[in-house]
Design an enzyme around this catalytic site. Structure first.
Site, PDB file in Angstrom:
ATOM      1  N   LEU A  35     -63.705 -28.926  -7.305  1.00  0.00           N
ATOM      2  CA  LEU A  35     -62.567 -28.478  -6.511  1.00  0.00           C
ATOM      3  C   LEU A  35     -63.086 -27.774  -5.268  1.00  0.00           C
ATOM      4  O   LEU A  35     -64.082 -27.049  -5.322  1.00  0.00           O
ATOM      5  CB  LEU A  35     -61.691 -27.510  -7.312  1.00  0.00           C
ATOM      6  N   LYS A  36     -62.430 -27.981  -4.145  1.00  0.00           N
ATOM      7  CA  LYS A  36     -62.808 -27.294  -2.911  1.00  0.00           C
ATOM      8  C   LYS A  36     -62.151 -25.919  -2.896  1.00  0.00           C
ATOM      9  O   LYS A  36     -60.931 -25.811  -2.951  1.00  0.00           O
ATOM     10  CB  LYS A  36     -62.396 -28.098  -1.680  1.00  0.00           C
ATOM     11  N   MET A  37     -62.973 -24.891  -2.828  1.00  0.00           N
ATOM     12  CA  MET A  37     -62.477 -23.527  -2.798  1.00  0.00           C
ATOM     13  C   MET A  37     -62.037 -23.157  -1.381  1.00  0.00           C
ATOM     14  O   MET A  37     -62.767 -23.390  -0.423  1.00  0.00           O
ATOM     15  CB  MET A  37     -63.559 -22.556  -3.253  1.00  0.00           C
ATOM     16  N   GLY A  76     -58.331 -29.357  -1.949  1.00  0.00           N
ATOM     17  CA  GLY A  76     -58.870 -30.699  -2.090  1.00  0.00           C
ATOM     18  C   GLY A  76     -60.082 -30.704  -3.008  1.00  0.00           C
ATOM     19  O   GLY A  76     -60.236 -29.823  -3.860  1.00  0.00           O
TER      20      GLY A  76
END
Length: 286
Positions: free
Chosen positions: A20-22, A168
């Site tokens: 997961l994009k933090m 994203g």
């Protein structure tokens, strides 16, 4: 290593590492210094150590550099990262204010890579091997954790990000070494939101269109769009805008709110502005 943008039609079933994009601030966390406290750098090489005292005692051995994201997880927003809360703390230097903010809006570091281990560079090692070293270097705790990752599960993870309005996903070659630049071995796929908006004006100097969104029957200012508009689309809109100018000032030319377009964007800020809006196309009503 910085992220390239993934192609729109990227095969998400590929055997790559997916995370997961933090939604936070990219950091390097270094214990290479002889000083007791670590040094925390942004990707622009700014030192922000004193602004985040909650990250000073993570128990990471000397001779280590970790790569990660500094986030604030908002319990009132279903635990989603709040980028604005992190940014509001970056430049705070007053010791009293820093101490208060570290209690009121405590941030945490989410690490996904390791660059140095026991004083030696490990950037030449494959990412999978660096992930194993990261497990040894850091145990999960209140102020820091390791990113969860998987292989071959991209579409499911991307759908999850969209469902929960997260930023994203990130796709990484498991055999990649670490590059000190932007590289296609690491790619990001943003879970954009879309909206139909009004163009309210043009910025003088640096390109930008003023946006507005309809809310409770009124069109309210919603930020500036800088990306996604082709040269031909700029020219076409400029010719139209000359006929509907209402006023102008030092920075902007304002027009009647009659031209609409579709945009994609990350999220809406606390001020009601679109974050990083990108032009998709004009909307022509019959």
């Amino acid at each position: 290593m910085l992220l390239e943008v993934a192609p729109d039609k990227l095969d998400l079933s590929l055997s790559v590492i997916q995370e997961l994009k933090m939604d936070g601030v990219r950091i390097l966390y270094s214990t290479m210094s002889s000083e007791k406290e670590p040094v925390i750098y942004t990707r622009h090489n700014n030192v922000i150590t004193t602004s985040f005292p909650e990250l000073h005692s993570l128990g990471i051995d000397k001779g280590t550099i970790l790569d990660g994201e500094l986030i604030y997880s908002d319990s009132y927003n279903q635990g989603k990262p709040d980028f604005e809360k992190v940014m509001s703390r970056i430049n705070v230097k007053d010791d009293r204010k820093v101490a208060i903010l570290s209690k009121e809006t405590p941030c945490m570091a989410v690490f996904f890579d390791i660059l140095y281990w026991k004083g030696e560079s490990v950037m030449h090692l494959p990412l999978l091997e660096r992930k194993r070293l990261l497990d040894l270097a850091l145990g999960d705790q209140e102020s820091a954790c390791k990113i969860k990752w998987s292989i071959g599960n991209g579409q499911e993870l991307f759908n999850l990000a969209k469902e929960h309005s997260l930023e994203g996903i990130v796709l990484k070659n498991p055999e990649s070494r670490y590059y000190n630049k932007r590289h296609e071995a690491w790619q990001k796929k943003i879970a954009y939101l879309t909206s139909q908006v009004y163009i309210l004006g043009l910025r003088k100097g640096k390109f930008g269109w003023l946006l507005g969104r309809k809310e409770n029957g009124r069109i309210r200012p919603a930020g500036v769009m800088e990306f996604g508009v082709s040269p031909d689309e700029r020219k076409a809109f400029y010719q139209i805008s000359k006929q509907i100018i209402t006023e102008e000032d030092k920075n902007f030319i304002y027009i009647e709110p009659v031209v609409q377009c579709k945009i994609k964007y990350r999220n809406i800020t606390s001020k009601g502005h679109f974050r990083i809006p990108v032009f998709e196309n004009f909307i022509f009503n019959n």
